[in-house]
Design a protein around this motif. Structure first.
Motif, mmCIF file in Angstrom:
data_model
loop_
_atom_site.group_PDB
_atom_site.id
_atom_site.type_symbol
_atom_site.label_atom_id
_atom_site.label_comp_id
_atom_site.label_asym_id
_atom_site.label_seq_id
_atom_site.Cartn_x
_atom_site.Cartn_y
_atom_site.Cartn_z
ATOM 1 N N ILE A 77 0.846 -1.206 0.000
ATOM 2 C CA ILE A 77 0.000 0.000 0.000
ATOM 3 C C ILE A 77 0.876 1.249 0.000
ATOM 4 O O ILE A 77 0.603 2.233 -0.683
ATOM 5 N N HIS A 78 1.967 1.208 0.781
ATOM 6 C CA HIS A 78 2.880 2.347 0.872
ATOM 7 C C HIS A 78 3.428 2.716 -0.513
ATOM 8 O O HIS A 78 3.329 3.872 -0.951
ATOM 9 N N GLU A 79 3.967 1.734 -1.194
ATOM 10 C CA GLU A 79 4.556 2.025 -2.503
ATOM 11 C C GLU A 79 3.475 2.406 -3.515
ATOM 12 O O GLU A 79 3.706 3.245 -4.389
ATOM 13 N N GLY A 139 0.888 4.117 -2.821
ATOM 14 C CA GLY A 139 0.629 5.541 -2.549
ATOM 15 C C GLY A 139 1.635 6.437 -3.243
ATOM 16 O O GLY A 139 1.289 7.464 -3.840
ATOM 17 N N HIS A 140 2.911 6.036 -3.186
ATOM 18 C CA HIS A 140 3.945 6.789 -3.918
ATOM 19 C C HIS A 140 3.627 6.786 -5.420
ATOM 20 O O HIS A 140 3.698 7.810 -6.089
ATOM 21 N N ALA A 141 3.303 5.591 -5.923
ATOM 22 C CA ALA A 141 3.106 5.439 -7.366
ATOM 23 C C ALA A 141 1.910 6.261 -7.864
ATOM 24 O O ALA A 141 1.974 6.847 -8.950
ATOM 25 N N HIS A 189 6.054 13.372 -1.035
ATOM 26 C CA HIS A 189 6.026 12.006 -1.562
ATOM 27 C C HIS A 189 5.600 11.041 -0.446
ATOM 28 O O HIS A 189 4.719 10.198 -0.608
ATOM 29 N N GLU A 190 6.235 11.224 0.700
ATOM 30 C CA GLU A 190 5.953 10.352 1.841
ATOM 31 C C GLU A 190 4.543 10.602 2.389
ATOM 32 O O GLU A 190 3.918 9.697 2.926
ATOM 33 N N SER A 191 4.041 11.810 2.239
ATOM 34 C CA SER A 191 2.668 12.068 2.706
ATOM 35 C C SER A 191 1.680 11.214 1.911
ATOM 36 O O SER A 191 0.686 10.734 2.456
ATOM 37 N N GLN A 192 1.973 11.000 0.637
ATOM 38 C CA GLN A 192 1.069 10.217 -0.192
ATOM 39 C C GLN A 192 1.153 8.726 0.151
ATOM 40 O O GLN A 192 0.142 8.035 0.215
ATOM 41 N N SER A 193 2.362 8.238 0.402
ATOM 42 C CA SER A 193 2.475 6.818 0.752
ATOM 43 C C SER A 193 1.899 6.548 2.140
ATOM 44 O O SER A 193 1.178 5.575 2.347
ATOM 45 N N ARG A 194 2.185 7.428 3.068
ATOM 46 C CA ARG A 194 1.722 7.197 4.446
ATOM 47 C C ARG A 194 0.222 7.410 4.577
ATOM 48 O O ARG A 194 -0.428 6.772 5.400
HETATM 49 ZN ZN ZN Z 1 8.149 5.890 1.241
#
Ligand code: ZN
Length: 497
Positions: A260-262, A264-266, A290-295
């Motif tokens: 799910i994390h990756e 979100g990045h993608a 970027h990290e806000s989207q994955s998290r």
């Molecule tokens: Zn990340």
């Protein structure tokens, strides 16, 4: 306006080198046989030097000067010029000699770090770490951006951020998190997560992960998922986004939440507006965003009750032996266990930022207070005790656990926590705008949320810096209150506080 067109093309070509390099690195981590490593490293180094040459060439400087003379540039053109100047002016400040020295020392540093971690002995790593720090200090002085050398390093990951600003956020955050953590640790209603450590066959986990990201609107037409030792997201062009996951058969969350994390990045990488494709703006604006989207997808959505209202029956059908009779509520609670632990990457939502704050404070001491490298292990252990109440038994479980410093990535860590803060703030805005969001998530419907993120974050790529990007949504700058409110609402309920 050929001036801006020429500049655009120059940076589009530079970006192509990045993409080719990404393809080499993607393959290196996904398919490449072990013995090909040396040759591959040479190819990557060759592409890097090609990029550097193109970037610092007189031609690039000339094109920037010409574009600067054009009046009435539109929003996108202005940002293209800004980013070109930013990349160029940084690159020309650093002599090629220093670039090579840093590249060499981090290559050696990485190997020595692996060895030192295996031998559980910081003193083996100390001399090369010292050297990397010295080189990064030289780099920071030449870049010379803010009032502190650390600012120059942070800026590589988080444009516009300074160590003073981050500290003002983190100081308050630290107090709040410690107070929340104290309450949680006093509670007798902590979840039991034994269910997550049962045997979950690899193939089934993989199939579930694919079904999961399909539902989250990962576009398989312009992306694919593979397996690697450490999960990552790698754009090979604006329309070819690769992600990876890893599977641990006795720890179910590794695959689910890594995926799910990756994803979100993608989704961020897949959502740039077409007008900025093939430009230097088709890029995430900062690691924090970027990290806000994955998290956001991994924790706020992926570890919510609503999410599992939809996905738990599906998960049960994949793993009936373990889960058929296991109640959903208990599963949800297991996912949200809170416990101070030694290892950052395994930490829960409450203690994770404390791990980051420790690293931020230590980096600040290195670059602003000139603390001695030999003192770092004891400082590390002291801070672990102060913030998390635990004592690392050795270096491998303490200061040697992260790869970042061996790669010279100082200033990187704060982005992780800035990401959590941005995620909570963005999600709180999204909730206001999408009235039935919780019901939608319960029904496995994520398209409105994705559209919201596309409209306010993804499409812009690097047009706006984080500070402007967040302000444009609701007028507010980044504020920790959204994250704190989110944590309290969620965890006080779980722990019945
Ligand atoms: Zn990340």
């Amino acid at each position: 306006m050929t001036q801006i067109k020429d500049l655009k093309k120059r940076f589009s070509n530079i970006k192509k080198i990045d993409f080719i390099n990404n393809l080499l690195r993607w393959d290196q981590q996904v398919y490449m046989p072990e013995g090909a490593n040396k040759g591959r490293a040479e190819l990557i180094a060759f592409m890097n030097s090609l990029k550097h040459k193109k970037l610092v060439s007189e031609k690039t400087g000339r094109l920037i000067k010409k574009a600067e003379q054009v009046s009435n540039l539109n929003l996108i053109e202005t940002a293209i010029l800004r980013e070109a100047k930013r990349a160029y002016s940084k690159a020309i400040k650093i002599p090629i000699d220093l670039v090579k020295k840093i590249a060499k020392s981090v290559t050696i540093g990485h190997k020595i770090w692996e060895h030192a971690r295996e031998k559980n002995n910081f003193s083996l790593f100390q001399p090369i770490l010292q050297q990397i720090i010295e080189l990064k200090k030289q780099y920071a002085e030449l870049i010379d951006l803010g009032s502190s050398p650390y600012d120059s390093l942070i800026d590589d990951y988080e444009p516009g951020a300074t160590s003073a600003w981050i500290q003002s956020l983190f100081d308050e955050l630290k107090l709040q998190l410690i107070s929340i953590l104290k309450k949680i640790l006093k509670s007798n209603n902590g979840p039991d997560d034994a269910i997550l450590h049962r045997y979950y066959p690899s193939e089934k986990q993989w199939q579930f992960s694919i079904e999961l990201i399909e539902k989250l609107n990962f576009d398989f037409n312009i992306g694919r998922q593979d397996k690697s030792v450490h999960p990552f997201t790698m754009p090979l062009s604006e329309t070819d986004i690769r992600i990876t996951t890893r599977i641990r058969e006795y720890y179910l969350p590794a695959c689910i939440f890594g995926t799910i994390h990756e994803c979100g990045h993608a989704l961020y990488n897949m959502g740039f507006m077409e007008e900025i494709h093939s430009t230097n703006l088709a890029e995430v604006t900062s690691l924090g965003i970027h990290e806000s989207q994955s998290r956001l997808w991994e924790t706020i959505i992926g570890k919510s009750q609503e999410f599992w209202n939809y996905f738990y029956p599906l998960l049960q059908s994949y793993f009936p032996k373990n889960l058929q009779k296991f109640p959903q509520e208990k599963f949800y609670r297991a996912l949200n266990k809170v416990e101070p632990s030694l290892i950052r990457v395994e930490a829960d939502e409450i203690t994770y930022p404390l791990h980051i704050i420790i690293r931020f404070e230590i980096e600040k001491m290195i670059f602003e207070d000139h603390v001695q490298v030999g003192e770092l292990p004891s400082i590390w252990n002291e801070k672990m005790n102060d913030l998390l109440g635990i004592n690392p038994p050795d270096d491998a479980l303490g200061i040697l656990q992260d790869v970042h410093w061996s790669g010279g990535a100082f200033g990187y860590f704060p982005s992780y926590t800035l990401g959590n803060l941005y995620a909570a703030q963005i999600f709180s805005y999204a909730k206001e705008q999408i009235p039935n969001l919780h019901d939608e998530i319960s029904q496995g419907e994520f398209s409105h949320l994705l559209k919201y993120l596309r409209d306010h974050i993804h499409q812009y790529g690097a047009i706006y810096y984080p500070h402007d990007l967040i302000k444009r949504i609701n007028g507010d700058a980044l504020n920790i209150k959204y994250f704190i409110t989110y944590l309290k609402e969620k965890y006080y309920r779980i722990f019945k506080i």
